[in-house]
Design a protein around this motif. Structure first.
Motif, PDB file in Angstrom:
ATOM      1  N   SER A  11      34.196  40.918  33.682  1.00 60.88           N
ATOM      2  CA  SER A  11      32.766  41.069  33.956  1.00 60.88           C
ATOM      3  C   SER A  11      31.953  40.162  33.040  1.00 60.88           C
ATOM      4  O   SER A  11      32.379  39.852  31.922  1.00 60.88           O
ATOM      5  N   SER A  12      30.771  39.758  33.509  1.00 60.82           N
ATOM      6  CA  SER A  12      29.918  38.873  32.728  1.00 60.82           C
ATOM      7  C   SER A  12      29.629  39.471  31.349  1.00 60.82           C
ATOM      8  O   SER A  12      29.267  40.639  31.233  1.00 60.82           O
ATOM      9  N   ASP A  14      31.920  39.915  28.990  1.00 56.57           N
ATOM     10  CA  ASP A  14      33.185  40.283  28.355  1.00 56.57           C
ATOM     11  C   ASP A  14      33.671  39.118  27.503  1.00 56.57           C
ATOM     12  O   ASP A  14      33.728  37.973  27.964  1.00 56.57           O
ATOM     13  N   SER A  30      28.647  34.796  34.610  1.00 63.04           N
ATOM     14  CA  SER A  30      28.418  34.870  36.055  1.00 63.04           C
ATOM     15  C   SER A  30      27.850  33.562  36.597  1.00 63.04           C
ATOM     16  O   SER A  30      27.815  33.360  37.813  1.00 63.04           O
ATOM     17  N   VAL A  47      38.615  35.582  38.666  1.00 67.21           N
ATOM     18  CA  VAL A  47      37.735  36.574  39.286  1.00 67.21           C
ATOM     19  C   VAL A  47      36.691  35.836  40.125  1.00 67.21           C
ATOM     20  O   VAL A  47      36.090  34.872  39.650  1.00 67.21           O
ATOM     21  N   ALA A  50      32.848  33.964  39.073  1.00 63.65           N
ATOM     22  CA  ALA A  50      32.762  34.081  37.612  1.00 63.65           C
ATOM     23  C   ALA A  50      33.379  32.848  36.978  1.00 63.65           C
ATOM     24  O   ALA A  50      34.179  32.135  37.591  1.00 63.65           O
ATOM     25  N   LYS A 209      39.729  44.201  42.214  1.00 64.44           N
ATOM     26  CA  LYS A 209      38.920  44.984  41.278  1.00 64.44           C
ATOM     27  C   LYS A 209      39.799  45.905  40.432  1.00 64.44           C
ATOM     28  O   LYS A 209      39.654  45.967  39.205  1.00 64.44           O
ATOM     29  N   PHE A 213      40.031  43.980  36.743  1.00 67.20           N
ATOM     30  CA  PHE A 213      38.926  44.525  35.962  1.00 67.20           C
ATOM     31  C   PHE A 213      39.341  45.695  35.072  1.00 67.20           C
ATOM     32  O   PHE A 213      38.545  46.169  34.270  1.00 67.20           O
ATOM     33  N   LYS A 215      40.410  47.889  32.177  1.00 68.08           N
ATOM     34  CA  LYS A 215      40.425  47.721  30.720  1.00 68.08           C
ATOM     35  C   LYS A 215      41.677  48.371  30.134  1.00 68.08           C
ATOM     36  O   LYS A 215      42.145  49.400  30.614  1.00 68.08           O
TER      37      LYS A 215
END
Length: 251
Positions: A11-12, A14, A30, A47, A50, A209, A213, A215
Motif C-alpha cells: 500500500s502507498s 509502506d 501510488s 501490485v 503502484a 489482495k 497485501f 502483513k
C-alpha cells in the motif's frame, strides 16, 4: 523488491528498510515519482497501479564485516560493546564515520569516494568504532529516506528486514532518526524467500489482495528515543559536512 513483498509492503506509504551487505530503502507510492538526479530508482511494483521508490546505501553490513575482520572480533561481541558505548554517549562521543567503502549511491551518486573517520584518539575503543560504523550506515539510510521524501514520496509504516535488522541497536538508531517506530516482523530473515513465494502464488492465479497485501506478524516494535535522536541529529549535521569530493571529478 521481493523483501518488500515478503512483509506485505503493498500500500502507498509502506516502507521497508533492508539492511544487508548493502542497504535499500523501499517506499511504495501510488504515483510515479522518479528522481534519477539524486540516484533514487523508481520502478513499477508488482501490485497494480503502484510503484517502488528505492534508495541505496552501498556498504551496510559490509561495514561491520570489515570492522570485525580488521579487529579479529566476532560481530556479536562488537555489537555488545557498542551497546555499552550507547549508555555513555555524553561522557565521551565516539568518532564520526562516513563508511563509504564502496562509494555513495543515493543521494549523491559519487561512486569514487571512500570512507572517512573523524575524531580518533588514544581512548577510542573498538566498541566506539562499531557504534560509529552502525551510526554512519544509519545516517546514510536517513539521507536516502529524506531524499525520497523530497521527491514527493510519502513514508508511513516502517519495517526493517535483512541481517542488520537482527540488531536492536541499529533499529533503534534508525527509529530515533525517523522519529517514528520501526516494526520488526517474525521470520524477517526469510523476507526475500517469502516474497518470492508470494510472487509465485500470484502468478499461479492467487488472489492479489490476499497474497500480496498480507502483513507478517509483528515480533518487535522499536520505539524512538528522544535523547538519542537529539544526540544523533547533532552529529548528522557534522556527518553532512564531512561529505568527501569524488576523486573522479574536478569539483
Amino acid at each position: 523488491m521481493v523483501c518488500s513483498l515478503g512483509v506485505g509492503a503493498a500500500s502507498s506509504g509502506d516502507t521497508v528498510i533492508s539492511i544487508g551487505t548493502s542497504a535499500v530503502t523501499c517506499v511504495v507510492a501510488s504515483e510515479f515519482r522518479p528522481a534519477p538526479e539524486i540516484a533514487v530508482m523508481t520502478s513499477a511494483h508488482v501490485v497494480p497501479k503502484a510503484f517502488l521508490s528505492m534508495g541505496v546505501v552501498m556498504s551496510a553490513t559490509a561495514t561491520v564485516d570489515w570492522l570485525s575482520e580488521l579487529t579479529q572480533t566476532p560481530i556479536p561481541t562488537l555489537e555488545a560493546e557498542a551497546q555499552e558505548v550507547s549508555r555513555s554517549l555524553h561522557q565521551e562521543a565516539p568518532p564520526l564515520m562516513r563508511p563509504h567503502f564502496s562509494g555513495i549511491r543515493t543521494p549523491h551518486n559519487l561512486p569514487g569516494v571512500r570512507g572517512t573517520v573523524n575524531g580518533l584518539s588514544l581512548t577510542t575503543t573498538r566498541g566506539m568504532l562499531m557504534w560509529s560504523a552502525m551510526e554512519g550506515v544509519a545516517f546514510q539510510v536517513y539521507e536516502c529516506l529524506l531524499a525520497q521524501q523530497g521527491a514527493g514520496v510519502s513514508m508511513e509504516e516502517v519495517r526493517m528486514v535483512g541481517g542488520g535488522a537482527q540488531s536492536l541497536l541499529w533499529c533503534e538508531m534508525i527509529a530515533s532518526l525517523l522519529e517514528q517506530p520501526v516494526v520488526l516482523t517474525k521470520h524477517r530473515e526469510f523476507a526475500a524467500s517469502i516474497g518470492a513465494a508470494r510472487l509465485a502464488m500470484a502468478a499461479s492465479g492467487g488472489d492479489l489482495k490476499s497474497v500480496l497485501f498480507a502483513k507478517r506478524p509483528v515480533e518487535y516494535q522499536i520505539e524512538p528515543r528522544p535523547e538519542l535522536r537529539e544526540f544523533l541529529l547533532q552529529r548528522f549535521q557534522q556527518f553532512l559536512e564531512m561529505l568527501p569530493k569524488n576523486p573522479e571529478t574536478t569539483e
